[in-house]
Scaffold this motif. Structure first.
Motif, short mmCIF file in Angstrom:
data_model
loop_
_atom_site.label_atom_id
_atom_site.label_comp_id
_atom_site.label_asym_id
_atom_site.label_seq_id
_atom_site.Cartn_x
_atom_site.Cartn_y
_atom_site.Cartn_z
N HIS A 27 49.65 84.56 14.88
CA HIS A 27 48.95 83.65 14.07
C HIS A 27 49.31 82.90 13.12
N TYR A 28 50.79 83.85 12.62
CA TYR A 28 51.00 82.84 11.77
C TYR A 28 53.09 82.41 12.49
N TRP A 29 53.24 82.72 13.87
CA TRP A 29 54.50 82.17 13.89
C TRP A 29 53.93 81.99 15.29
N GLY A 30 53.16 82.69 16.19
CA GLY A 30 53.12 82.03 17.64
C GLY A 30 52.66 80.98 17.31
N PHE A 31 53.21 80.18 18.82
CA PHE A 31 52.58 79.13 19.81
C PHE A 31 52.50 77.63 18.58
N SER A 32 54.51 77.70 17.72
CA SER A 32 54.65 76.93 16.54
C SER A 32 55.75 75.80 16.87
N TRP A 36 59.41 82.73 19.88
CA TRP A 36 60.33 82.84 21.18
C TRP A 36 59.04 83.51 22.30
N PRO A 37 58.50 82.06 23.27
CA PRO A 37 57.19 82.14 23.72
C PRO A 37 57.03 83.58 24.42
N PRO A 38 58.05 84.66 24.85
CA PRO A 38 57.59 86.34 25.27
C PRO A 38 56.90 86.38 24.27
N MET A 39 57.14 86.38 22.69
CA MET A 39 56.47 86.80 21.71
C MET A 39 55.19 87.03 21.13
N ARG A 40 54.93 85.33 22.12
CA ARG A 40 53.78 85.51 21.57
C ARG A 40 52.11 86.49 22.37
N PHE A 41 53.52 87.49 22.75
CA PHE A 41 52.01 88.37 23.62
C PHE A 41 52.00 88.83 22.45
N CYS A 224 56.87 93.70 28.06
CA CYS A 224 58.34 93.51 28.12
C CYS A 224 58.14 92.33 29.97
N ALA A 225 57.90 92.87 30.60
CA ALA A 225 57.43 91.97 31.71
C ALA A 225 56.20 90.82 31.54
N LEU A 226 55.43 91.69 31.36
CA LEU A 226 53.90 91.13 30.50
C LEU A 226 54.14 90.05 29.58
N ALA A 227 54.74 90.16 28.85
CA ALA A 227 55.03 89.49 27.61
C ALA A 227 56.22 88.01 28.27
N VAL A 228 57.31 88.25 28.72
CA VAL A 228 57.54 87.20 29.22
C VAL A 228 57.42 86.16 30.32
N TRP A 229 56.24 86.72 31.47
CA TRP A 229 55.17 86.24 32.28
C TRP A 229 54.09 85.66 31.25
N PHE A 230 53.81 85.44 30.46
CA PHE A 230 52.73 85.42 29.43
C PHE A 230 53.41 84.07 28.54
N GLN A 232 55.66 82.44 29.93
CA GLN A 232 55.97 81.06 30.43
C GLN A 232 54.51 79.96 31.12
N VAL A 233 53.90 80.73 31.02
CA VAL A 233 52.28 80.38 31.98
C VAL A 233 51.50 80.63 30.73
N GLY A 234 51.70 80.91 29.77
CA GLY A 234 50.25 80.97 29.19
C GLY A 234 48.86 81.66 29.45
N ASP A 235 47.67 80.94 28.52
CA ASP A 235 46.52 81.67 28.94
C ASP A 235 45.95 81.10 29.67
N ALA A 236 46.17 78.98 30.50
CA ALA A 236 45.97 78.64 31.34
C ALA A 236 46.38 79.07 32.81
N GLY A 237 47.81 79.73 32.36
CA GLY A 237 48.16 80.32 33.31
C GLY A 237 47.76 82.05 34.49
#
Length: 362
Positions: A27-32, A36-41, A224-230, A232-237
């Motif tokens: 909520h503070y740093w994700g999608f900013s 780091w995109p994998p940490m959005r997971f 970690c594998a799920l985080a990397v994929w997420f 890359q593709v986000g909710d839409a993917g």
């Protein structure tokens, strides 16, 4: 947001703290754009809370005596007073911003997860609390059913897995149909609580350290594998893939072996005298305990803290090099501390005394 007879277990408290701060990070740093995109997971910290809830209440499913009324009293005074205080804060923020206090009755009664707009109107993390309460409601019945037939455990887990797959497949995030909404209630998230309970069962087995380490590594690698994929593709993917509606359950499937491997026997308690042991052990013990104790307040109030510091965004950009979010973190911790000392803990102790009196009378 969890409590049980094992709440002083330092490992459980540490995991609670981790779950809360994972949500804060997103909520503070994700999608900013600077994260780091994998940490959005890390938004799956909510699913970690569900796993931990299943973990700490699992003993009731395997024979620990359970008084439904006393249990309900303890849960009510652990969850509701702090939630009511947080809701009052968010209602005040809405009014201050000139917005009407919509969906108030639904939030007061934990029926707010009827649409994304309703669930998120005051505070996005509020969406998870109805599912938690629903688990508390069905726990006595689940415990009773397992006392009647031990094989029912496998049946419930398979049924929950199958139901999650069906709800995810038919759920439509764009229209928010019934299948999509039910995926955020107990029918959908039930598998996550049951995976936590299974983690407790595994933790009772006297496994060699190597096997416990393997459980942790496998779970961590999967997450970690799920985080990397997420990333890359986000909710839409995700919503355009076969894993639509399943990411929370898959994250829980990764958290469960990590929790089982790291916590061991959940009945083990740390020494009450924290002066025993080396200083670094005492420091870790105290830090983990307080991370867990404040986790509910951090989870409830961190979005309010972020809103409160927004008016000073431009001033902070000039005079506060650590950034707006760092000040919100400090305010979050302060609000969580005050809530815990002055509100949460007194009410929780009151609920425990009432429940103990009721159990003694019976």
């Amino acid at each position: 947001m969890l409590a049980s007879s094992q709440e002083t277990h330092v490992g459980v408290e540490a995991w609670r703290g981790l779950a809360a701060w994972m949500v804060v990070y997103v909520h503070y740093w994700g999608f900013s754009g600077h994260d780091w995109p994998p940490m959005r997971f890390a938004h799956t910290g909510v699913d970690l809370f569900f796993v931990l809830s299943g973990f700490v209440f699992a003993p009731y499913l395997w024979g620990k005596p359970l008084s439904p009324t006393a249990f309900a009293l303890r849960r009510f005074f652990r969850i509701y007073p702090a939630y009511l205080l947080a809701l009052a804060v968010y209602v005040g923020l809405k009014l201050q911003a000139g917005h009407p206090p919509l969906y108030l009755w639904e939030h007061l009664s934990f029926f707010q997860v009827q649409s994304r707009e309703m669930a998120f109107y005051y505070n996005p993390p509020f969406w998870s609390l109805p599912a938690e309460v629903e688990f508390y409601v069905v726990l006595p019945w689940l415990a009773w059913s397992l006392r009647q037939a031990r094989w029912a455990w496998a049946g419930w887990l398979l049924a929950a897995l199958g139901l999650r797959v069906v709800l995810g497949y038919f759920g439509d995030p764009s229209s928010q149909d019934a299948s999509y909404i039910m995926n955020f209630h107990l029918p959908g998230v039930g598998v996550e609580f049951l995976l936590g309970a299974l983690a407790w069962r595994v933790a009772q087995i006297q496994l060699h350290l190597c096997w416990r380490t393997l459980l942790v590594l496998v779970g961590f690698a999967g997450w970690c594998a799920l985080a990397v994929w997420f990333g890359q593709v986000g909710d839409a993917g995700v919503n355009n893939s076969v894993l639509k509606g399943q990411m929370g359950a898959l994250a829980a499937l990764c958290f469960a072996p990590m929790v089982a491997g790291m916590l061991g026997s959940p009945t083990a308690r740390p020494p009450r005298d924290t002066t025993i042991g080396p200083p670094e052990s005492r420091a870790w013990h105290v830090a983990a305990l307080w991370a867990g104790r404040l986790s509910y307040g951090v989870y409830l109030f961190h979005m309010a803290a972020l809103q409160m510091v927004q008016p000073w965004r431009e001033t902070l950009a000039e005079h506060w090099p650590l950034g707006l979010q760092s000040l919100a973190v400090l305010l979050t911790v302060l609000m969580a501390l005050l809530s815990y000392w002055l509100w949460e803990e007194p009410w929780r102790q009151f609920g425990r005394r009432q429940a103990a009196s009721m159990e003694a009378a019976n």
